[in-house]
Structure formats: C-alpha cells, structure tokens
Write an enzyme that holds these catalytic residues in place. Sequence first.
Site, mmCIF file in Angstrom:
data_model
loop_
_atom_site.group_PDB
_atom_site.id
_atom_site.type_symbol
_atom_site.label_atom_id
_atom_site.label_comp_id
_atom_site.label_asym_id
_atom_site.label_seq_id
_atom_site.Cartn_x
_atom_site.Cartn_y
_atom_site.Cartn_z
ATOM 1 N N ASP A 279 0.727 -1.378 -0.042
ATOM 2 C CA ASP A 279 0.052 -0.149 -0.032
ATOM 3 C C ASP A 279 0.666 0.977 0.523
ATOM 4 O O ASP A 279 1.948 1.154 0.244
ATOM 5 C CB ASP A 279 -0.806 -0.101 1.477
ATOM 6 C CG ASP A 279 -1.569 0.770 0.997
ATOM 7 O OD1 ASP A 279 -2.319 1.455 -0.186
ATOM 8 O OD2 ASP A 279 -2.455 1.659 2.026
ATOM 9 N N HIS B 72 2.451 3.439 -8.556
ATOM 10 C CA HIS B 72 1.861 2.226 -9.104
ATOM 11 C C HIS B 72 3.605 1.490 -9.950
ATOM 12 O O HIS B 72 4.020 0.983 -10.019
ATOM 13 C CB HIS B 72 1.003 1.734 -9.939
ATOM 14 C CG HIS B 72 -0.406 2.679 -8.926
ATOM 15 N ND1 HIS B 72 -0.367 1.914 -7.918
ATOM 16 C CD2 HIS B 72 -1.171 3.144 -9.644
ATOM 17 C CE1 HIS B 72 -1.464 2.795 -7.127
ATOM 18 N NE2 HIS B 72 -2.191 2.927 -8.465
ATOM 19 N N LEU C 204 10.303 -20.885 -5.242
ATOM 20 C CA LEU C 204 9.238 -20.555 -4.289
ATOM 21 C C LEU C 204 7.387 -20.094 -4.499
ATOM 22 O O LEU C 204 8.156 -19.872 -6.031
ATOM 23 C CB LEU C 204 10.392 -18.324 -4.417
ATOM 24 C CG LEU C 204 8.931 -17.457 -3.637
ATOM 25 C CD1 LEU C 204 8.887 -17.675 -2.365
ATOM 26 C CD2 LEU C 204 9.803 -16.178 -4.470
HETATM 27 C C1 IPE Z 1 -5.124 -2.690 -0.319
HETATM 28 O O1 IPE Z 1 -4.859 -1.681 -0.212
HETATM 29 C C2 IPE Z 1 -5.409 -3.463 -1.302
HETATM 30 C C3 IPE Z 1 -4.185 -3.575 -2.253
HETATM 31 C C4 IPE Z 1 -2.668 -2.887 -1.501
HETATM 32 C C5 IPE Z 1 -4.081 -4.100 -2.993
HETATM 33 P P1 IPE Z 1 -6.087 0.257 -0.427
HETATM 34 O O2 IPE Z 1 -5.505 0.902 -0.616
HETATM 35 O O3 IPE Z 1 -6.846 0.118 -1.614
HETATM 36 O O4 IPE Z 1 -7.276 -0.341 1.130
HETATM 37 P P2 IPE Z 1 -8.194 0.646 2.003
HETATM 38 O O5 IPE Z 1 -8.429 1.666 0.638
HETATM 39 O O6 IPE Z 1 -6.538 2.206 2.713
HETATM 40 O O7 IPE Z 1 -8.049 0.160 2.856
HETATM 41 C C1 IPE Z 2 -1.625 0.475 -3.294
HETATM 42 O O1 IPE Z 2 -1.276 1.510 -3.129
HETATM 43 C C2 IPE Z 2 -1.801 -0.272 -4.940
HETATM 44 C C3 IPE Z 2 -3.199 -0.626 -4.608
HETATM 45 C C4 IPE Z 2 -3.840 -1.183 -3.842
HETATM 46 C C5 IPE Z 2 -3.873 -1.116 -5.970
HETATM 47 P P1 IPE Z 2 -2.164 3.174 -3.621
HETATM 48 O O2 IPE Z 2 -3.553 3.054 -4.785
HETATM 49 O O3 IPE Z 2 -3.958 2.341 -2.555
HETATM 50 O O4 IPE Z 2 -1.769 3.880 -2.951
HETATM 51 P P2 IPE Z 2 -2.280 5.313 -1.646
HETATM 52 O O5 IPE Z 2 -3.393 4.385 -0.697
HETATM 53 O O6 IPE Z 2 -3.390 5.518 -2.404
HETATM 54 O O7 IPE Z 2 -1.284 5.966 -0.810
HETATM 55 MG MG MG Z 3 -4.089 2.178 -0.500
#
Ligand code: IPE
Ligand code: IPE
Ligand code: MG
Length: 257
Positions: free
Chosen positions: A23, A40, A134
């Site tokens: 995240d 990303h 793995l």
């Molecule tokens: C969780 O992150 C999902 C992934 C890392 C794939 P999100 O960014 O979607 O989760 P919330 O919205 O902070 O709970």
């Molecule tokens: C994690 O990063 C990737 C996915 C959930 C696909 P985020 O896109 O949720 O990044 P933040 O949490 O908004 O910073």
């Molecule tokens: Mg996120």
Amino acid sequence: MIELDTSALDTSRLPTHVAVIMDGNGRWAQHRGMSRIEGHKRGKDSVRTIVESTRELGIPYLSLFAFSTENWDRPSREVNALMGLLRRYLRTEIKRMMANGVRVVAIGDVERLPSSVRRELEDAIERTRDNNDLTVGLCVSYGGREDIVHAMRKLGQDVAAGKLDPEDIDEATISRSLGSAMMPDPDLLIRTSGEMRISNFYLWQLAYTEIYVTDTLWPDFREAEYVTALADFQSRERRFGRVVDEAPQKVRAVRGR
Ligand code: IPE
Ligand code: IPE
Ligand code: MG
C-alpha cells in the site's frame, strides 16, 4: 541478484509464508507532485526486490495483495493503468522467475480481469508450474469475503451432490476450499503505508498471523526494511492462545498451519 544483509536474522527461524499488503503507491507519487500511476510504476520495482529477496532467503511462500475486489471502484484510468502494469510485469519478469525457480499462482477472481491480462497470467502460471523454490501468490481481484463466499458455495455444491457430509466439514476443509489452498497460513503479514487495517485481505488465513505495519510507502519498501520486518517477526512470542511460562521454547517453535 539482491545483496541481503542477514546479520540481524536467525536464518533457521524464518517464516514459511509472508503476505504483503502493498500500500501507499498513490501517496508516494502525490508527495512528489506526480500522478498516482507513477507510484504504481515505481511500486513494481519493490515487487521485484521483495520477490527476489524472499527467494534468496529461502522462504517458500509469498502472497502479494496487488488488487482488491474494492479496487475495481477506482477511476477507470487508474484501473486500466494497473491492469497494464500487471500485464507488463508478468511479461517482463517471466525470465527472471524461470531463472530463480519462482512459481506464480493467481489468487482471486481472475475471470474479472481483462482478457489480455488473464492470458498473460495464465501463461505465467503454466510456464512456471514446475518451479519449486518459491511460490508467489498474486492476489488480484481478491477479496477475503468473496474468497469465503466462493469456498462456501463450493462446499454447498459438494454437499448437495452427496459428495460431502456436512459433519466432515472442518477447518482444514475450509482452508482447502479457499484461493490460497496451495499455501499454509501466513506467519507474517506486512502492510506498508501505516494503515492499521486488513482491507478485506486474507480474513480466514490471518487468524494467527503476526502483523508488521510500517509507515514506509510501498515504492520505498526494499530489502533493508524487509529484513527489519523479518527481524521484528523473530522477536515476537507466538502463543497461539496458550501460556508460555512452562515451556517457552517449545511454544515459540509452534507454527501456524
Ligand atoms: C489494500 O489497499 C489493497 C491492496 C494493497 C491491493 P487499499 O489502498 O485498497 O486499502 P484501503 O482503501 O486503504 O483500505
Ligand atoms: C497500493 O497503493 C496499490 C493498490 C491498492 C492497487 P494505493 O494505490 O492504495 O496507494 P495509496 O494508499 O492511495 O497511497
Ligand atoms: Mg491504498
């Protein structure tokens, strides 16, 4: 080849399965005045680093939460960019996966993925199926609740068809019906970006998993911090609901399923 400083680790007591909620890509980019998509893209480099570090440490299972069932509700531009990145990641990494003995499995509702991504994923799964150093579970279009719903539906169908006696349903039966059936429960869950929540990841599987949350954003999470997370895991006393004063060494050695 990743240069890992493992001096802080007891390499004989590593987790068997590490799960990661990757995240913070969006925030990483926003802090730099860039579009979320740039975050990303940068996150992809952390994925490679963590996969290769896991392989080098000899940890046999890694789950990566890459895209949740809820992430489909993001703006279509971001969803499309993530799908494109996943496709390119699979295409470009396959050689390294083959060289490193990495097997890829998909966990989640892959039917929902665009066909070009699904094809790339199926190709990677097929080509890496005999690798056994793995196993990387790519959790894409994954939701913990949806996983449980699908498992219950499957068991219900088996009961209706007379193939399964409801009395025979136990925890192992349910674990085997989930998307992660090929893996033991995670010993360690890492979540980057500081959020103290599970966000519908492995709900059943995390029952006794140790949780490590770091403020580091996913694109900045690299091998040094991975080692820190593993060292932190090794400092934990896993009790599994028992008491430890009698035979702490013995209890500490107990592992999740
Ligand atoms: C969780 O992150 C999902 C992934 C890392 C794939 P999100 O960014 O979607 O989760 P919330 O919205 O902070 O709970
Ligand atoms: C994690 O990063 C990737 C996915 C959930 C696909 P985020 O896109 O949720 O990044 P933040 O949490 O908004 O910073
Ligand atoms: Mg996120």
